[in-house]
Design a protein around this motif. Structure first.
Motif, PDB file in Angstrom:
ATOM      1  N   ARG A   1       4.344   9.021  -1.724  1.00  0.00           N
ATOM      2  CA  ARG A   1       3.962   8.035  -1.938  1.00  0.00           C
ATOM      3  C   ARG A   1       5.062   6.612  -1.416  1.00  0.00           C
ATOM      4  NH1 ARG A   1       2.184   7.275  -8.167  1.00  0.00           N
ATOM      5  NH2 ARG A   1       0.732   9.173  -8.132  1.00  0.00           N
ATOM      6  N   GLU A   2       6.113   7.383  -1.017  1.00  0.00           N
ATOM      7  CA  GLU A   2       7.367   6.449  -0.530  1.00  0.00           C
ATOM      8  C   GLU A   2       6.717   5.698   0.655  1.00  0.00           C
ATOM      9  OE1 GLU A   2      11.865   6.233   0.682  1.00  0.00           O
ATOM     10  OE2 GLU A   2      10.823   8.139   0.654  1.00  0.00           O
TER      11      GLU A   2
ATOM     12  N   THR B   1       4.442   3.662   0.843  1.00  0.00           N
ATOM     13  CA  THR B   1       2.964   3.136   0.901  1.00  0.00           C
ATOM     14  C   THR B   1       2.916   2.029  -0.433  1.00  0.00           C
ATOM     15  OG1 THR B   1       2.388   5.212   1.240  1.00  0.00           O
ATOM     16  CG2 THR B   1       0.825   3.822  -0.012  1.00  0.00           C
ATOM     17  N   SER B   2       2.344   0.847  -0.237  1.00  0.00           N
ATOM     18  CA  SER B   2       2.391  -0.124  -1.012  1.00  0.00           C
ATOM     19  C   SER B   2       1.408   0.299  -2.412  1.00  0.00           C
ATOM     20  CB  SER B   2       1.331  -1.171  -0.414  1.00  0.00           C
ATOM     21  OG  SER B   2       0.822  -2.219  -1.440  1.00  0.00           O
ATOM     22  N   GLY B   3       1.976   0.012  -3.551  1.00  0.00           N
ATOM     23  CA  GLY B   3       1.451   0.503  -4.814  1.00  0.00           C
ATOM     24  C   GLY B   3      -0.043  -0.113  -4.768  1.00  0.00           C
ATOM     25  N   ILE B   4      -0.203  -1.041  -4.331  1.00  0.00           N
ATOM     26  CA  ILE B   4      -1.680  -1.695  -4.174  1.00  0.00           C
ATOM     27  C   ILE B   4      -2.744  -0.679  -3.391  1.00  0.00           C
ATOM     28  CG2 ILE B   4      -3.395  -3.201  -3.452  1.00  0.00           C
ATOM     29  CD1 ILE B   4      -0.682  -5.425  -4.001  1.00  0.00           C
ATOM     30  N   VAL B   5      -2.182  -0.223  -2.022  1.00  0.00           N
ATOM     31  CA  VAL B   5      -2.911   0.691  -1.310  1.00  0.00           C
ATOM     32  C   VAL B   5      -3.097   2.163  -2.402  1.00  0.00           C
ATOM     33  CG1 VAL B   5      -2.767   2.133   0.868  1.00  0.00           C
ATOM     34  CG2 VAL B   5      -2.270  -0.389   0.705  1.00  0.00           C
ATOM     35  N   GLU B   6      -1.773   2.456  -2.724  1.00  0.00           N
ATOM     36  CA  GLU B   6      -1.741   3.773  -3.246  1.00  0.00           C
ATOM     37  C   GLU B   6      -2.587   3.896  -4.578  1.00  0.00           C
ATOM     38  OE1 GLU B   6      -1.099   7.525  -4.684  1.00  0.00           O
ATOM     39  OE2 GLU B   6      -0.521   6.711  -2.996  1.00  0.00           O
ATOM     40  N   LYS B   7      -2.967   2.773  -5.369  1.00  0.00           N
ATOM     41  CA  LYS B   7      -3.898   2.598  -6.526  1.00  0.00           C
ATOM     42  C   LYS B   7      -5.425   2.754  -6.009  1.00  0.00           C
ATOM     43  CE  LYS B   7      -1.912   0.690 -10.767  1.00  0.00           C
ATOM     44  NZ  LYS B   7      -2.608   1.837 -11.476  1.00  0.00           N
TER      45      LYS B   7
END
Length: 108
Positions: free
Chosen positions: A94-95, A97-103
């Motif tokens: 996940r490093e 990667t935006s948390g918004i994109v990941e979700k």
């Protein structure tokens, strides 16, 4: 006076060493003996207590409850046969990667 530091990796090794120990003499062994469901329930209880401490703004209680959360998370992972290395690999994936994109990718 220096306070001893215990890493999450150290804690995981201690918990792993308690697998199969006598539940009558080891709280960790007692938790592990009860199975994944009970370990998950205890983790959830500690997480809620941490939230309550945070809502109260009690830093000492947050620290104490957060330590309980970390301990019970490690116990839950051990009960479920999930290694910390697997968690680290997922975090590494996940490093960057935006948390918004990941979700959004996970649909949550």
């Amino acid at each position: 006076m220096a306070v001893a530091r215990l890493s999450i990796d150290d804690l995981a090794e201690i918990v792993k060493s308690r697998k199969g120990a006598d539940p009558g003499t080891s709280y960790t062994a007692k938790l592990l003996d009860r199975g994944v469901g009970q370990c998950a329930k205890k983790f959830g209880e500690e997480a809620v207590e941490t939230v309550i401490a945070a809502m109260d703004g009690d830093k000492q209680a947050i620290c104490s409850e957060a330590a309980d959360v970390l301990y019970h998370l490690v116990v839950l992972l051990a009960a479920a046969d999930v290694e910390l290395e697997d968690i680290y690999a997922e975090l590494g994936r996940r490093e960057g990667t935006s948390g918004i994109v990941e979700k959004a990718r996970r649909g949550t």
